[in-house]
Design a protein around this motif. Structure first.
Motif, PDB file in Angstrom:
ATOM      1  N   PHE A  54      -5.045  -0.741   4.283  1.00  0.00           N
ATOM      2  CA  PHE A  54      -4.990  -1.601   3.107  1.00  0.00           C
ATOM      3  C   PHE A  54      -6.331  -1.503   2.391  1.00  0.00           C
ATOM      4  O   PHE A  54      -7.350  -1.167   3.006  1.00  0.00           O
ATOM      5  CB  PHE A  54      -4.785  -3.067   3.481  1.00  0.00           C
ATOM      6  N   VAL A  55      -6.334  -1.822   1.112  1.00  0.00           N
ATOM      7  CA  VAL A  55      -7.567  -2.017   0.354  1.00  0.00           C
ATOM      8  C   VAL A  55      -7.617  -3.499   0.011  1.00  0.00           C
ATOM      9  O   VAL A  55      -6.626  -4.072  -0.435  1.00  0.00           O
ATOM     10  CB  VAL A  55      -7.581  -1.165  -0.937  1.00  0.00           C
ATOM     11  N   TYR A  56      -8.771  -4.129   0.260  1.00  0.00           N
ATOM     12  CA  TYR A  56      -8.948  -5.562  -0.012  1.00  0.00           C
ATOM     13  C   TYR A  56     -10.240  -5.707  -0.807  1.00  0.00           C
ATOM     14  O   TYR A  56     -11.333  -5.595  -0.266  1.00  0.00           O
ATOM     15  CB  TYR A  56      -9.021  -6.333   1.300  1.00  0.00           C
ATOM     16  N   ARG A  61      -9.426  -4.894 -10.394  1.00  0.00           N
ATOM     17  CA  ARG A  61      -8.768  -3.610 -10.634  1.00  0.00           C
ATOM     18  C   ARG A  61      -7.287  -3.770 -10.294  1.00  0.00           C
ATOM     19  O   ARG A  61      -6.946  -4.380  -9.286  1.00  0.00           O
ATOM     20  CB  ARG A  61      -9.348  -2.520  -9.739  1.00  0.00           C
ATOM     21  N   SER A  62      -6.445  -3.157 -11.100  1.00  0.00           N
ATOM     22  CA  SER A  62      -5.012  -3.272 -10.830  1.00  0.00           C
ATOM     23  C   SER A  62      -4.643  -2.455  -9.601  1.00  0.00           C
ATOM     24  O   SER A  62      -5.260  -1.416  -9.327  1.00  0.00           O
ATOM     25  CB  SER A  62      -4.195  -2.789 -12.031  1.00  0.00           C
ATOM     26  N   PRO A  63      -3.640  -2.915  -8.859  1.00  0.00           N
ATOM     27  CA  PRO A  63      -3.165  -2.113  -7.725  1.00  0.00           C
ATOM     28  C   PRO A  63      -2.767  -0.697  -8.148  1.00  0.00           C
ATOM     29  O   PRO A  63      -3.031   0.259  -7.413  1.00  0.00           O
ATOM     30  CB  PRO A  63      -1.971  -2.910  -7.197  1.00  0.00           C
ATOM     31  N   TYR A  76      -3.183   7.435   0.778  1.00  0.00           N
ATOM     32  CA  TYR A  76      -2.114   6.543   0.359  1.00  0.00           C
ATOM     33  C   TYR A  76      -2.220   5.186   1.050  1.00  0.00           C
ATOM     34  O   TYR A  76      -1.540   4.937   2.048  1.00  0.00           O
ATOM     35  CB  TYR A  76      -0.755   7.187   0.666  1.00  0.00           C
ATOM     36  N   PRO A  77      -3.063   4.282   0.534  1.00  0.00           N
ATOM     37  CA  PRO A  77      -3.128   2.946   1.140  1.00  0.00           C
ATOM     38  C   PRO A  77      -1.774   2.248   1.005  1.00  0.00           C
ATOM     39  O   PRO A  77      -1.089   2.373  -0.010  1.00  0.00           O
ATOM     40  CB  PRO A  77      -4.190   2.214   0.326  1.00  0.00           C
ATOM     41  N   GLU A  78      -1.419   1.533   2.039  1.00  0.00           N
ATOM     42  CA  GLU A  78      -0.118   0.867   2.068  1.00  0.00           C
ATOM     43  C   GLU A  78      -0.072  -0.352   1.159  1.00  0.00           C
ATOM     44  O   GLU A  78       0.950  -0.649   0.554  1.00  0.00           O
ATOM     45  CB  GLU A  78       0.173   0.457   3.510  1.00  0.00           C
ATOM     46  N   LYS A  79      -1.182  -1.079   1.082  1.00  0.00           N
ATOM     47  CA  LYS A  79      -1.201  -2.300   0.271  1.00  0.00           C
ATOM     48  C   LYS A  79      -2.556  -2.430  -0.409  1.00  0.00           C
ATOM     49  O   LYS A  79      -3.580  -2.110   0.182  1.00  0.00           O
ATOM     50  CB  LYS A  79      -0.942  -3.524   1.148  1.00  0.00           C
ATOM     51  N   ILE A  80      -2.527  -2.930  -1.640  1.00  0.00           N
ATOM     52  CA  ILE A  80      -3.744  -3.193  -2.391  1.00  0.00           C
ATOM     53  C   ILE A  80      -3.814  -4.696  -2.641  1.00  0.00           C
ATOM     54  O   ILE A  80      -2.901  -5.273  -3.238  1.00  0.00           O
ATOM     55  CB  ILE A  80      -3.756  -2.457  -3.750  1.00  0.00           C
ATOM     56  N   ILE A  81      -4.879  -5.312  -2.158  1.00  0.00           N
ATOM     57  CA  ILE A  81      -5.100  -6.741  -2.362  1.00  0.00           C
ATOM     58  C   ILE A  81      -6.307  -6.855  -3.282  1.00  0.00           C
ATOM     59  O   ILE A  81      -7.410  -6.457  -2.919  1.00  0.00           O
ATOM     60  CB  ILE A  81      -5.381  -7.454  -1.023  1.00  0.00           C
ATOM     61  N   ASN A  82      -6.072  -7.354  -4.488  1.00  0.00           N
ATOM     62  CA  ASN A  82      -7.180  -7.552  -5.410  1.00  0.00           C
ATOM     63  C   ASN A  82      -7.456  -9.052  -5.547  1.00  0.00           C
ATOM     64  O   ASN A  82      -6.839  -9.878  -4.867  1.00  0.00           O
ATOM     65  CB  ASN A  82      -6.899  -6.881  -6.760  1.00  0.00           C
ATOM     66  N   LYS A  83      -8.391  -9.412  -6.407  1.00  0.00           N
ATOM     67  CA  LYS A  83      -8.780 -10.813  -6.566  1.00  0.00           C
ATOM     68  C   LYS A  83      -7.584 -11.668  -7.009  1.00  0.00           C
ATOM     69  O   LYS A  83      -7.426 -12.803  -6.551  1.00  0.00           O
ATOM     70  CB  LYS A  83      -9.933 -10.909  -7.575  1.00  0.00           C
TER      71      LYS A  83
END
Length: 152
Positions: A54-56, A61-63, A76-83
Motif C-alpha cells: 500500500f501507499v499511505y 495526490r490523487s490515487p 503496482y501498489p494494491e491500495k493508495i491512501i491519501n490525506k
C-alpha cells in the motif's frame, strides 16, 4: 503482511535528497516526480514474498496519479491512501494523528519521519524509519520485515 510506504522524503525526494531510479520515456510521460533508487527492487522482493503493498501518504495526490507514477516503473501498489481517505476514515481522530495504519489493516508502515515512529509507539502500530543517507535501505527494510514476520 500488508506493508505501506510513505511518499514524500521516503520514496520521493523533497526536502531530503537521495539517488533516484533512472527515468525513461514512460516515467517522464506519467509523472513529474522521481522515485528513490532501490524502490523497484524492494517492491518486487516484497511481492515475491507475497506481501501486499500500500501507499499511505499525507499528501492530496490523487490515487490515480500515484498509481500512474508507480505503474510507469512496473510497480503496482494494491491500495493508495491519501490525506482525503485518511481524514474520511479516521474522522475526528484524523486531526490528532498523521498516520494510523491499523485503520487500514496495515501490519508495517515505512516512513522517513521520526514523528511517525513516535505515533507508532503511542498508538501501537509497527513502523520502519528510513534514513535519508541509508544506502542499504532496501536490505534493512527486507531484514526488518523478515524479523517482524518471524516474531508473529
Amino acid at each position: 503482511m500488508i506493508i505501506s510506504f510513505d511518499l514524500d522524503d521516503t520514496l520521493i525526494p523533497g526536502i531530503k535528497q537521495f539517488p533516484t531510479e533512472q527515468r525513461g520515456i514512460w516515467q517522464k510521460l506519467f509523472s513529474r516526480e522521481k522515485i528513490r533508487a532501490g524502490t523497484i527492487e524492494l517492491m518486487k522482493a516484497l511481492k515475491a514474498r507475497e506481501h501486499r503493498i500500500f501507499v499511505y501518504t499525507t499528501s492530496y495526490r490523487s490515487p490515480a496519479y500515484v498509481r500512474r507514477l508507480f505503474f510507469s516503473y512496473g510497480i503496482y501498489p494494491e491500495k493508495i491512501i491519501n490525506k482525503t481517505l485518511h481524514d474520511k476514515t479516521l474522522r475526528q481522530k484524523a486531526a490528532l494523528i498523521s498516520k494510523y495504519p491499523p485503520a487500514f489493516n496495515i501490519d508495517v508502515h515505512i516512513d522517513d519521519s521520526a514523528g511517525v515512529a513516535i505515533e507508532g509507539d503511542r498508538h501501537h502500530f509497527n513502523t520502519i524509519i528510513v534514513a535519508e543517507n541509508d544506502i542499504h535501505w532496501v536490505n534493512h527494510i527486507l531484514q526488518q520485515i523478515a524479523d517482524h514476520r518471524d516474531s508473529r
